[in-house]
Design a protein around this motif. Structure first.
Motif, PDB file in Angstrom:
ATOM      1  N   GLY A  39       0.944  -1.243   0.099  1.00 60.18           N
ATOM      2  CA  GLY A  39       0.070   0.142  -0.026  1.00 60.18           C
ATOM      3  C   GLY A  39       0.848   1.268   0.027  1.00 60.18           C
ATOM      4  O   GLY A  39       1.975   1.095  -0.279  1.00 60.18           O
ATOM      5  N   HIS A  40       0.131   2.258   0.252  1.00 61.21           N
ATOM      6  CA  HIS A  40       1.019   3.807   0.300  1.00 61.21           C
ATOM      7  C   HIS A  40       1.729   3.869   1.511  1.00 61.21           C
ATOM      8  O   HIS A  40       1.414   4.895   2.422  1.00 61.21           O
ATOM      9  N   ILE A  41       2.640   3.152   1.741  1.00 63.77           N
ATOM     10  CA  ILE A  41       3.404   3.237   2.978  1.00 63.77           C
ATOM     11  C   ILE A  41       4.128   4.228   3.125  1.00 63.77           C
ATOM     12  O   ILE A  41       4.410   4.874   4.259  1.00 63.77           O
ATOM     13  N   GLY A  42       4.894   4.966   1.853  1.00 62.79           N
ATOM     14  CA  GLY A  42       5.958   5.926   2.148  1.00 62.79           C
ATOM     15  C   GLY A  42       5.318   7.278   2.642  1.00 62.79           C
ATOM     16  O   GLY A  42       5.976   7.719   3.630  1.00 62.79           O
ATOM     17  N   GLY A  60       8.287  10.150  -9.082  1.00 68.29           N
ATOM     18  CA  GLY A  60       9.689  10.271  -9.015  1.00 68.29           C
ATOM     19  C   GLY A  60       9.761  11.742  -8.027  1.00 68.29           C
ATOM     20  O   GLY A  60       8.725  11.996  -7.309  1.00 68.29           O
ATOM     21  N   TRP A  61      10.690  12.539  -7.962  1.00 65.46           N
ATOM     22  CA  TRP A  61      11.134  13.504  -7.172  1.00 65.46           C
ATOM     23  C   TRP A  61      10.293  14.612  -7.582  1.00 65.46           C
ATOM     24  O   TRP A  61      10.118  14.892  -8.833  1.00 65.46           O
ATOM     25  N   ASN A  62       9.855  15.405  -6.734  1.00 67.48           N
ATOM     26  CA  ASN A  62       8.975  16.593  -7.118  1.00 67.48           C
ATOM     27  C   ASN A  62       9.658  17.519  -8.066  1.00 67.48           C
ATOM     28  O   ASN A  62       9.086  17.799  -8.922  1.00 67.48           O
ATOM     29  N   LYS A  63      10.883  17.646  -7.754  1.00 67.44           N
ATOM     30  CA  LYS A  63      11.755  18.646  -8.679  1.00 67.44           C
ATOM     31  C   LYS A  63      11.731  18.078 -10.054  1.00 67.44           C
ATOM     32  O   LYS A  63      11.968  19.052 -11.071  1.00 67.44           O
ATOM     33  N   GLU A  64      11.472  16.877 -10.286  1.00 70.05           N
ATOM     34  CA  GLU A  64      11.349  16.243 -11.758  1.00 70.05           C
ATOM     35  C   GLU A  64      10.217  16.267 -12.375  1.00 70.05           C
ATOM     36  O   GLU A  64       9.954  16.552 -13.611  1.00 70.05           O
ATOM     37  N   VAL A  65       9.237  16.005 -11.217  1.00 67.31           N
ATOM     38  CA  VAL A  65       7.890  15.879 -11.930  1.00 67.31           C
ATOM     39  C   VAL A  65       6.922  17.398 -12.155  1.00 67.31           C
ATOM     40  O   VAL A  65       6.672  17.457 -13.126  1.00 67.31           O
ATOM     41  N   MET A  66       7.285  17.990 -11.318  1.00 66.09           N
ATOM     42  CA  MET A  66       6.679  19.368 -11.125  1.00 66.09           C
ATOM     43  C   MET A  66       7.178  20.134 -10.120  1.00 66.09           C
ATOM     44  O   MET A  66       7.050  20.114  -9.109  1.00 66.09           O
ATOM     45  N   GLN A  67       8.171  21.036 -10.509  1.00 64.38           N
ATOM     46  CA  GLN A  67       8.751  21.976  -9.607  1.00 64.38           C
ATOM     47  C   GLN A  67       8.022  23.149  -9.113  1.00 64.38           C
ATOM     48  O   GLN A  67       7.489  24.059  -9.992  1.00 64.38           O
ATOM     49  N   PRO A 114      -4.632  32.105   7.862  1.00 63.55           N
ATOM     50  CA  PRO A 114      -4.633  30.804   8.202  1.00 63.55           C
ATOM     51  C   PRO A 114      -2.910  30.561   8.402  1.00 63.55           C
ATOM     52  O   PRO A 114      -2.292  31.312   8.013  1.00 63.55           O
ATOM     53  N   THR A 115      -2.637  29.328   8.680  1.00 63.48           N
ATOM     54  CA  THR A 115      -1.461  28.794   9.038  1.00 63.48           C
ATOM     55  C   THR A 115      -0.952  27.569   8.092  1.00 63.48           C
ATOM     56  O   THR A 115      -1.684  26.589   8.009  1.00 63.48           O
ATOM     57  N   MET A 116       0.308  27.649   7.455  1.00 62.17           N
ATOM     58  CA  MET A 116       0.647  26.682   6.960  1.00 62.17           C
ATOM     59  C   MET A 116       2.076  26.194   7.347  1.00 62.17           C
ATOM     60  O   MET A 116       2.982  27.180   7.672  1.00 62.17           O
ATOM     61  N   ILE A 117       2.340  24.949   7.873  1.00 62.55           N
ATOM     62  CA  ILE A 117       3.455  24.528   8.446  1.00 62.55           C
ATOM     63  C   ILE A 117       3.963  23.481   7.529  1.00 62.55           C
ATOM     64  O   ILE A 117       3.426  22.464   7.182  1.00 62.55           O
ATOM     65  N   LEU A 118       5.049  23.915   6.999  1.00 57.71           N
ATOM     66  CA  LEU A 118       5.741  23.073   5.933  1.00 57.71           C
ATOM     67  C   LEU A 118       6.684  22.047   6.640  1.00 57.71           C
ATOM     68  O   LEU A 118       7.820  22.423   7.413  1.00 57.71           O
ATOM     69  N   LEU A 119       6.403  20.821   6.490  1.00 54.22           N
ATOM     70  CA  LEU A 119       7.132  19.628   7.393  1.00 54.22           C
ATOM     71  C   LEU A 119       8.255  19.183   6.118  1.00 54.22           C
ATOM     72  O   LEU A 119       7.953  18.443   5.403  1.00 54.22           O
ATOM     73  N   ASP A 120       9.271  19.287   6.806  1.00 59.14           N
ATOM     74  CA  ASP A 120      10.616  18.721   5.923  1.00 59.14           C
ATOM     75  C   ASP A 120      10.804  17.415   6.498  1.00 59.14           C
ATOM     76  O   ASP A 120      11.162  17.065   7.683  1.00 59.14           O
ATOM     77  N   THR A 121      10.177  16.218   5.549  1.00 61.24           N
ATOM     78  CA  THR A 121       9.955  15.045   6.179  1.00 61.24           C
ATOM     79  C   THR A 121      10.993  14.132   5.069  1.00 61.24           C
ATOM     80  O   THR A 121      11.362  14.487   3.964  1.00 61.24           O
ATOM     81  N   VAL A 122      10.716  12.704   5.426  1.00 60.45           N
ATOM     82  CA  VAL A 122      11.308  11.713   4.333  1.00 60.45           C
ATOM     83  C   VAL A 122      10.283  10.692   4.110  1.00 60.45           C
ATOM     84  O   VAL A 122       9.645  10.367   5.137  1.00 60.45           O
ATOM     85  N   LYS A 123      10.365  10.327   2.773  1.00 62.79           N
ATOM     86  CA  LYS A 123       9.432   9.368   2.665  1.00 62.79           C
ATOM     87  C   LYS A 123       9.798   8.195   3.315  1.00 62.79           C
ATOM     88  O   LYS A 123      10.751   7.669   2.606  1.00 62.79           O
ATOM     89  N   GLY A 124       8.793   7.571   3.953  1.00 61.95           N
ATOM     90  CA  GLY A 124       9.343   6.415   4.416  1.00 61.95           C
ATOM     91  C   GLY A 124       9.847   6.431   5.849  1.00 61.95           C
ATOM     92  O   GLY A 124      10.565   5.518   6.426  1.00 61.95           O
ATOM     93  N   ALA A 125       9.705   7.518   6.505  1.00 62.67           N
ATOM     94  CA  ALA A 125      10.460   7.960   7.711  1.00 62.67           C
ATOM     95  C   ALA A 125      10.325   6.942   8.870  1.00 62.67           C
ATOM     96  O   ALA A 125       9.148   6.593   8.947  1.00 62.67           O
ATOM     97  N   GLY A 126      11.544   6.723   9.527  1.00 62.59           N
ATOM     98  CA  GLY A 126      11.296   5.879  10.878  1.00 62.59           C
ATOM     99  C   GLY A 126      11.505   4.373  10.498  1.00 62.59           C
ATOM    100  O   GLY A 126      11.770   3.908  11.546  1.00 62.59           O
ATOM    101  N   LYS A 148      14.978   3.679   2.255  1.00 68.67           N
ATOM    102  CA  LYS A 148      15.851   3.527   1.210  1.00 68.67           C
ATOM    103  C   LYS A 148      15.341   3.028   0.054  1.00 68.67           C
ATOM    104  O   LYS A 148      16.078   3.009  -0.987  1.00 68.67           O
ATOM    105  N   ILE A 149      14.220   2.673  -0.005  1.00 71.29           N
ATOM    106  CA  ILE A 149      13.606   2.053  -1.417  1.00 71.29           C
ATOM    107  C   ILE A 149      13.140   3.395  -2.173  1.00 71.29           C
ATOM    108  O   ILE A 149      12.595   4.364  -1.610  1.00 71.29           O
ATOM    109  N   GLU A 150      13.926   3.570  -3.371  1.00 70.25           N
ATOM    110  CA  GLU A 150      13.730   4.769  -4.012  1.00 70.25           C
ATOM    111  C   GLU A 150      12.165   5.219  -4.354  1.00 70.25           C
ATOM    112  O   GLU A 150      11.899   6.254  -4.092  1.00 70.25           O
ATOM    113  N   ASN A 151      11.475   4.403  -5.052  1.00 65.94           N
ATOM    114  CA  ASN A 151      10.231   4.767  -5.554  1.00 65.94           C
ATOM    115  C   ASN A 151       9.222   4.058  -4.406  1.00 65.94           C
ATOM    116  O   ASN A 151       8.598   2.833  -4.259  1.00 65.94           O
TER     117      ASN A 151
END
Lengths: 282, 324
Positions: A27-30, A181-188, A229-241, A247-250
């Protein structure tokens, strides 16, 4: 809850999440793992809710606009007693009580999402509806970074600012990856924190895997009430923890075989032990 | 059979006046009623309401998709939203939002799509919806109201205030002729038999009801008697009434300001093909896009005329007489 308790709660959420997604086989684990620390703070300390009365009129609302991250919420809701833990093993199976995308029919889920971009509008509607009725609850909304490609997000961003929805706190899960893929490659999208600021929002960037920092930023957002309104941008890692998933790329939506579940649970147990040692427990 | 007051004369009140009056009544009766528009209050003549009821009336600017989401959220927070835009923007532009946020999530949202079909006139093909009823009809539990009369509009705006799911009104802003007397009672799912006859049944909705009545009058002068039905709600359709009339006349003409694909004609054909198949002629727009023109020109272009209805009735009668 103390920081220690929230960290242990986040660990519990991850363990049940992995178990649930593993039961289904994948499933959508990342994008679930990247928001587990946020979910732990929200359900562990910040939000007002009643598991026995999910539609309690005085509750705070949570719209998970990135609807594919619903399993992370389900794990937290089950742990908090909104529904039996056994439901988790039926995640996204035929006839399930827990569809893979956030569904209003699940006790504790406020909004049906999954078609990306719609949840922030729903959150705006709830926040505005509460405001005109003179109610003081907060509306929390979690959007994905890829989701911010959607035009409707920016319609809602303008709306929230125009109507001064200071009771709306939105999180942007900047895990930097989307399906293709990476955001910067799909839509910056450039500097998202600055974009929201330009739309008239309070905007900040924090470490989205640091519970103390998440907690502090939410309390600040709740207290500020400056008409924006407030926006908090969470600098995260896909698959964190869970390092083997990180370490799985996709890793947006992947198969999760028993071997991966076992490895993940062992790592989470080790982290749990480390937490206990750090906090002086045996 | 319903008593009707149709004379072909000027209506007592235009639809935009009825809309404003009714919304104001609703705000006074129930403070949780909300009206949201996407920068077309000037067109719907509701700017006064916007100023007068700041806790009930909201403008999203030109954001139809967001408007639907906001309506869903407001309903979750306890409000009863009505949203308006021109029909193409109220439906076609934000169909996924209507389907998921309002329909699938079981929110109570009323959508008013103004100037449907040829009513878009000079705004032309981009603004001309021949598909809006088809789209909304596919949403489970949705209700589709093709408004034929101001009193119908007024009453059903009020009666659907608590209705769960998507309720879609398609209506012109002006020029709708009076058909029903003020005491008429309208219900979701209950059609109106406006004229009786044993030769053919005409089922017509929206602005085409008055055209069907004119055709029926002309047919009467030719010695032919037809039923004329206004279904009131194209979904849910009054299947009992339609089946009863199909059995009586053995032939049906449907008439709509919409594509014959997916609209009233399709809905009637769908139910009768399973319950009591009879020959059906569908008067409506045939797999075509819209275009610029005044209403008279567009009626000619798309054969939404009295003459077309008469021709189709005669065609069916010919078929009956020759046993085809």
């Amino acid at each position: 809850m103390s920081i220690k308790e929230i960290e242990l709660f986040a660990n519990d959420i991850r363990r049940n999440l992995v178990w649930a997604i593993g039961s289904k086989g994948g499933g959508h684990i990342g994008g679930c793992l990247s928001i587990c620390d946020l979910i732990a703070v929200l359900y562990g300390e910040v939000m007002n809710y009643d598991p026995n009365t999910p539609n309690w009129q005085e509750r705070d609302y949570l719209v998970c606009s990135k609807g594919h991250a619903a399993p992370a919420l389900y794990a937290a809701l089950a742990l908090k007693g909104f529904f039996p833990m056994e439901w988790l093993k039926e995640l996204n199976r035929a006839g399930t009580n827990l569809p893979g995308h956030s569904d209003r029919k699940v006790p504790g889920i406020d909004a049906t999402t999954g078609s990306l971009g719609q949840g922030l509008s729903i959150a705006c509607g709830i926040a505005h509806g509460l405001k005109v009725q003179g109610k003081n609850q907060y509306v929390f909304c979690i959007t994905g970074d890829g989701e911010n490609d959607e035009g409707q997000i920016w319609e809602a961003a303008a709306y929230a600012s125009h109507y001064h929805l200071e009771n709306l706190i939105m999180f942007l899960d900047w895990n930097k990856k989307q399906i293709d893929g990476w955001n910067k490659e799909v839509m910056q999208l450039g500097d998202l924190a600055e974009k929201y600021r330009a739309f008239g929002w309070n905007s900040s960037v924090i470490n989205g895997q640091d519970i103390a920092e998440i907690r502090q930023s939410i309390h600040k957002a709740v207290d500020i009430r400056n008409g924006h309104p407030t926006m908090i941008l969470l600098d995260t890692v896909k698959g964190a923890g869970i390092s083997c998933i990180e370490k799985i790329e996709n890793n947006h939506c992947i198969g999760v075989p028993d071997s991966l579940v076992k490895e993940s649970l062992e790592e989470l147990e080790a982290i749990r032990m480390q937490l206990k040692i750090r906090y002086g427990e045996s | 059979m319903e008593r009707i007051i149709y004379t072909g004369g000027k209506p007592e009140k235009e639809i935009f006046e009825v809309f404003s009056e009714t919304m104001e009544e609703l705000f006074r009766e129930d403070s949780s009623v909300a009206y949201i528009d996407a920068d077309l209050m000037a067109s719907m003549r509701t700017k006064d309401l916007w100023e007068k009821y700041p806790k009930n009336v909201f403008n999203t600017g030109i954001q139809e998709a967001n408007m639907v989401g906001v309506a869903g959220g407001m309903n979750l927070a306890g409000l009863k939203p009505y949203i308006h835009s021109f029909a193409p923007f109220a439906v076609r532009r934000c169909f996924d939002q209507i389907y998921v946020t309002a329909g699938y999530a079981h929110k109570s949202v009323r959508i008013i799509g103004s100037e449907p079909g040829i009513c878009a006139t000079d705004n032309g093909g981009t603004h001309m919806t021949f598909e809006d009823m088809a789209l909304i009809r596919t949403i489970p539990e949705a209700c589709v109201i093709d408004v034929s009369d101001a009193k119908m509009f007024r009453q059903l705006l009020k009666k659907t205030k608590e209705r769960k799911g998507v309720t879609y009104f398609r209506t012109p802003r002006r020029g709708l002729l009076d058909i029903y007397p003020s005491e008429t009672v309208f219900e979701v799912g209950k059609g109106k038999l406006l004229r009786e006859g044993n030769d053919v049944t005409i089922i017509s909705s929206g602005i085409m009801v008055s055209t069907a009545l004119q055709a029926a009058k002309a047919l009467h002068e030719m010695g032919l008697e037809v039923n004329v039905v206004d279904p009131v709600t194209v979904k849910p359709l009054d299947t009992e009434l339609i089946e009863m009339l199909a059995r009586r006349t053995k032939a049906i003409v449907t008439v709509e300001n919409h594509s014959i694909i997916g609209g009233l004609g399709s809905a009637v054909a769908e139910i009768l093909s399973e319950s009591y198949p009879v020959p059906i002629e569908r008067v409506g727009v045939k797999d075509q896009f819209g275009q610029v023109g005044n209403e008279e020109f567009l009626r000619e272009q798309y054969s939404l005329t009295i003459e077309e209805i008469i021709e189709r009735v005669k065609k069916l009668l010919n078929g009956k007489n020759t046993g085809r």
